[in-house]
Enzyme design. Sequence first.
Site, PDB file in Angstrom:
ATOM      1  N   LYS A 121       0.807  -1.215   0.000  1.00 34.88           N
ATOM      2  CA  LYS A 121       0.000   0.000   0.000  1.00 34.88           C
ATOM      3  C   LYS A 121       0.844   1.270   0.000  1.00 34.88           C
ATOM      4  CE  LYS A 121      -4.349  -1.616   1.957  1.00 34.88           C
ATOM      5  NZ  LYS A 121      -4.143  -3.014   1.675  1.00 34.88           N
ATOM      6  N   LYS A 163      -2.943   0.715   8.937  1.00 40.70           N
ATOM      7  CA  LYS A 163      -3.283  -0.279   7.913  1.00 40.70           C
ATOM      8  C   LYS A 163      -2.065  -1.128   7.589  1.00 40.70           C
ATOM      9  CE  LYS A 163      -6.830   2.102   5.198  1.00 40.70           C
ATOM     10  NZ  LYS A 163      -7.124   2.632   3.833  1.00 40.70           N
ATOM     11  N   GLY A 169      -9.563  -6.725   2.987  1.00 38.60           N
ATOM     12  CA  GLY A 169     -10.651  -7.398   3.686  1.00 38.60           C
ATOM     13  C   GLY A 169     -10.778  -7.014   5.147  1.00 38.60           C
ATOM     14  N   GLY A 170     -10.270  -5.825   5.511  1.00 39.97           N
ATOM     15  CA  GLY A 170     -10.352  -5.372   6.892  1.00 39.97           C
ATOM     16  C   GLY A 170      -9.299  -5.952   7.806  1.00 39.97           C
ATOM     17  N   HIS A 213     -17.194   4.741   1.123  1.00 44.88           N
ATOM     18  CA  HIS A 213     -16.265   3.836   0.439  1.00 44.88           C
ATOM     19  C   HIS A 213     -16.847   3.597  -0.952  1.00 44.88           C
ATOM     20  CE1 HIS A 213     -13.671  -0.023   0.584  1.00 44.88           C
ATOM     21  NE2 HIS A 213     -14.071   0.170  -0.659  1.00 44.88           N
ATOM     22  N   HIS A 240     -14.975  -3.266   9.712  1.00 41.33           N
ATOM     23  CA  HIS A 240     -14.200  -2.831   8.532  1.00 41.33           C
ATOM     24  C   HIS A 240     -14.399  -3.761   7.345  1.00 41.33           C
ATOM     25  CE1 HIS A 240     -12.396  -0.136  11.371  1.00 41.33           C
ATOM     26  NE2 HIS A 240     -11.735  -1.088  11.977  1.00 41.33           N
ATOM     27  N   GLU A 280     -10.159   1.436  -5.151  1.00 42.22           N
ATOM     28  CA  GLU A 280     -11.016   1.869  -4.048  1.00 42.22           C
ATOM     29  C   GLU A 280     -10.664   3.288  -3.625  1.00 42.22           C
ATOM     30  OE1 GLU A 280     -10.940  -1.024  -0.927  1.00 42.22           O
ATOM     31  OE2 GLU A 280     -11.930  -2.531  -2.171  1.00 42.22           O
ATOM     32  N   ARG A 298      -7.590  -8.131  -8.227  1.00 42.20           N
ATOM     33  CA  ARG A 298      -8.327  -9.396  -8.362  1.00 42.20           C
ATOM     34  C   ARG A 298      -9.787  -9.080  -8.583  1.00 42.20           C
ATOM     35  NH1 ARG A 298     -10.972  -9.171  -3.520  1.00 42.20           N
ATOM     36  NH2 ARG A 298      -9.843  -8.316  -1.738  1.00 42.20           N
TER      37      ARG A 298
END
Length: 670
Positions: A121, A163, A169-170, A213, A240, A280, A298
């Site tokens: 990230k 993060k 996926g939280g 989101h 989340h 996102e 994906r």
Amino acid sequence: MAVLSGLKKILIANRGEIACRIIRSAKKLGIKTVAVYSEVDLNSMHVQMADEAFYIGPASAQESYLRGNEIIEVARKSNTSAIHPGYGFLSENAEFAELCAKSGIIFIGPPPSAIRDMGIKSLAKELMGNAGIPIVPGYHGSDQSNDRLRYEADKIGYPLMIKAVRGGGGKGMRIVKSGNDFLNGLDSARRESLRAFGDEDVLLERYIERPRHVEVQVFGDKHGNYVHLFERDCSIQRRHQKIIEQAPAPLIDDCKRNELGGAGVSAARAVNYVGAGTVEFILDTKDSTFYFMEMNTRLQVEHPVTEMVTGVDLVEWQLRVAAGEPIPLKQEELKLSGYAVEARIYAENQDFMPTAGKIEAISLPQGENVRVETGVTSGDEVTVHYDPMIAKLVVWHPDGKEVFSKMENALKNFNIVGIENNVDFLRTLCSNEKLIDGNVHTGFIEENREHLNSSPPTNEVVIQAAMGLILYEKSSLKLQPGFDKNDPFCTLGPFRINHNYKRSIKFNCANKEYTTEISFDNDEWYHVTINNQETVQVRGEISNNDSLMNLKLFTTKKVKQSKIGITSDEIYVFCDDGDYKFSLLKDEDLEDDSLSVEKGGETVSPMPGIIEKINVKVGDSVKKGDNVAVIIAMKMEYIIKAEKDGKVASIHFNAGDNVAKNVPILTLEI
């Protein structure tokens, strides 16, 4: 039917509903499919649907679905030309994509370089910033020392988001509201990230209050073509993790839609993306400013809502692009039509904690523009080893508000017996006017929690449970020897029956006890009294309906219809009022205040799982709310807190042990 070039047979390196979803699209194109399975998935739906299936290891994902070398070996054995990773597991693993390439196997996904660039990230945010895409202010540096991270956190200010740099996926994500909570949040995020992604590095971001989101579905091919398939709103989340998704996003005008779509394509182009991906964004509800959050390299869980509003089969596109074909449609040929909503059906309790157990019966909704994606059926087990999602329910409607009414009606016909689930919660959620109007943000559920709680059963519902049991038992025994047709309470169960045709049945529902006293009047009518209140005169009939039963009750004033599911000690009522589970009580199960005793300071596990860490030792003093243990369930980490002040008297488990729900982990001296 012509088979795509190089894709005569594909292996699906996944399980559950996504494996079944891929198999359906592959079969439509005339492509053979190979499934892999762990020891607990031997009889699963995806194994039964595939043309071939191979065992790859024990239940643990680390010993089965994450064993890239073993999966490559299965591909060789089965003469497979390509591997589709689905989502989760190896889908965003650059090393696995490289291993496929070295083995001469097509990886149905983006190139390893794109996975690597977007999977980290901190690097992804740097790339997006260089591409002119706005990013959330924060720290994405390589210095991961506690002191540096704490310094950067204080500089960013609180609340902030921690993060995992390889997260999704939280997982590996924590919101920290003050400096006092920072180190605990950091430690927890690192542990979860290391376990899920093999990397404990994190980044820090300014936490935007009440954000939306919003994500963009993008597609690229090997010929340098890129398109977006518009946006989805995934703001409705708990823990989340997304639970309701809709396309297109509400309250987004065409200008903002074009901006988002353009930014998504720019992100894909920046990393030479190939295949299906999702970019996102965090959208600030104050001014509709949006910031790049991450790119999932994906297919997404929520891809069906995009398919419903565009008419595109995204899995088919993945297969065609992997075979070297260009994207089937140009940007100007893609059009939006109507509105779609997806609800994720999870095995979880009312506190959103995952549950495990057997699905005794499941009945699915049907109808035009109603779509169910699932990998389970009646008799299957939901285990602690994998994600607890049971199914995805997707509906389409031409009207953006009526689509939620359609979803609510479909959820009424999504009935599960035998395991706790969130269907009733989703029904309540989809009737919420704020959600219907599009006034959503990622804290929506927490903010509206008191309005989303299930209501206790009405007396009408309790009557349905009692009469459902009686009529079911009577119909089940009609053909058995010794059945007395004159006895309206001829029963299968251990309940008191006397010769005056009176019956007492005791239930527990939502932690409240109900006593129903039932007497028989004549050939048709029963008199039912609940907790010594008003007596209702009722008659009824019951009939089979797939794995459940239809119940129709008549009173002197109206007719009430519902569906009933019955196990050895539970009765499930599915009706317009909601979904209810009644536990049958025997006399020894009833509460008796004279026998109650102080149980002491037991700290129990709220769900079945695996002990990850014990934070205390015998003799330690703890305060109420202290973190005493960590358990892992369904790939997520849960911190167990002390329920009272006290001293640790005994510890009943060690790290690595399996623990059942409601079992004491440790005991305190109070």
